[in-house]
Scaffold this active site. Structure first.
Site, PDB file in Angstrom:
ATOM      1  CB  THR A   7       3.230   2.635   5.554  1.00  0.00           C
ATOM      2  OG1 THR A   7       2.107   2.447   6.432  1.00  0.00           O
ATOM      3  CG2 THR A   7       3.795   1.264   5.225  1.00  0.00           C
ATOM      4  CG  ASN A   9      -1.256  -0.206   8.559  1.00  0.00           C
ATOM      5  OD1 ASN A   9      -1.089  -1.417   8.680  1.00  0.00           O
ATOM      6  ND2 ASN A   9      -2.450   0.342   8.466  1.00  0.00           N
ATOM      7  CG  ASP A  65      -3.188   7.918   0.952  1.00  0.00           C
ATOM      8  OD1 ASP A  65      -3.179   7.349   2.064  1.00  0.00           O
ATOM      9  OD2 ASP A  65      -3.889   8.918   0.721  1.00  0.00           O
ATOM     10  CE  LYS A 172      -6.313  -6.843   0.119  1.00  0.00           C
ATOM     11  NZ  LYS A 172      -5.950  -6.249   1.416  1.00  0.00           N
ATOM     12  CG  HIS A 177      -6.795  -1.762  -3.741  1.00  0.00           C
ATOM     13  ND1 HIS A 177      -7.320  -2.986  -3.360  1.00  0.00           N
ATOM     14  CD2 HIS A 177      -6.413  -1.154  -2.594  1.00  0.00           C
ATOM     15  CE1 HIS A 177      -7.273  -3.085  -2.047  1.00  0.00           C
ATOM     16  NE2 HIS A 177      -6.714  -1.988  -1.560  1.00  0.00           N
TER      17      HIS A 177
END
Lengths: 194, 194
Positions: A7, A9, A65, A172, A177
């Protein structure tokens, strides 16, 4: 162990680095451009990204993803979460579109879940893959400055009502997830990873 | 290691036994009745079941809860998958209701995913939890005699078009929601489990 991060990002990269302690994460080689996410599943897109980078770099690569499935919207934005308001959408654009589509929907009906598929691919075709899910609901309005993406409007179930963006990174990661997917990934990679 | 199995469903019990090799799986104590699945998330229900049995038995218990999320139905039947056609519904009743609700929906629009949350609870409050997901679609008609539940109408993505009910148990376990959740669970339980 060294893994190339598929990634680009920076928010995701920072979270993943925190979730893979002891792993030497290398940036994506400049010659590998953005990989088009043409698959219609999270796993398919994670595999596309990890495999493209592993083959270009000649060493194992890790990708994730992530999708957001909102029940009142028939599972949308789903795999398209990052591009919900268009190809060049900002996080704020996506959040605004989501809140707009849910306007008039009561809080109890705004159930949703974040889902991450984390995948490590080796150049020889081997792979390890893991899922992580967190259930919750979409808040009526954004709250908090932490996290990224839909974090200001996602309230995890079983918590104290704060959105992900109102939590510290550690809080978090403990329930998210992505935290859960990478915990399973790390485990299934075996001791070589830690 | 010994774990008390919180499910009384013989099909699930057999699958879980195959996914936890080397674990001594004990049946649910007779004095623990059926646990009402009153939570609205898979994780909540898996926790209810595992915790009730662990506390009654005084030793660690394992539970799973599995849902089927069909995009064209807004995520239904979801957590209610096993009771979709009513409290005493048979597998065939549930499948018939699902196919009926999807009648007229083209195969490409019948995307769905199975999701399992597997959870081990100890009497002292500790727990380990893991997710497993498989993407796929709902077939136009049931095919195959293997598996159970919605297996005759679930076609996993990336396969050869067969439903879960047309696969051997080993083929299904290699790609299934339950297989993946228990692989992660086993790993996160550490070497004590294998």
């Amino acid at each position: 162990m060294r893994l190339v991060l598929a990634t680009a990002n920076p928010h995701k990269a920072r979270e993943i680095a925190g979730l893979l302690p002891g792993v030497d994460l290398a940036p994506r080689p400049a010659e590998v451009g953005e990989v088009d996410e043409t698959e219609d599943t999270l796993e398919g897109n994670a595999r596309l990204k990890a495999r493209a980078v592993a083959e270009a770099a000649g060493e194992p690569a890790v990708a994730d993803d992530t999708g957001l499935e909102v029940d009142a919207l028939g599972g949308r934005p789903g795999v398209l979460a990052a591009r919900y308001a268009g190809e060049d959408a900002t996080y704020a654009d996506n959040v605004a579109k989501l809140l707009d589509e849910l306007s008039g929907v009561a809080e109890a009906e705004r159930t949703a879940r974040f889902r991450t598929v984390a995948l490590v691919a080796w150049p020889d075709g081997r792979e390890v893959v893991a899922d992580g899910v967190v259930e919750g609901h979409i808040a009526l309005a954004p709250r908090g400055d932490g996290g990224f993406g839909y974090d200001p409007v996602f309230v995890p179930a079983g918590g104290d009502g704060r959105t992900f963006a109102e939590m510290t990174g550690e809080e978090k990661a403990a329930v998210s997830h992505r935290g859960r997917a990478f915990a399973a990934l790390r485990c299934e990679m075996g001791t070589g990873l830690t």
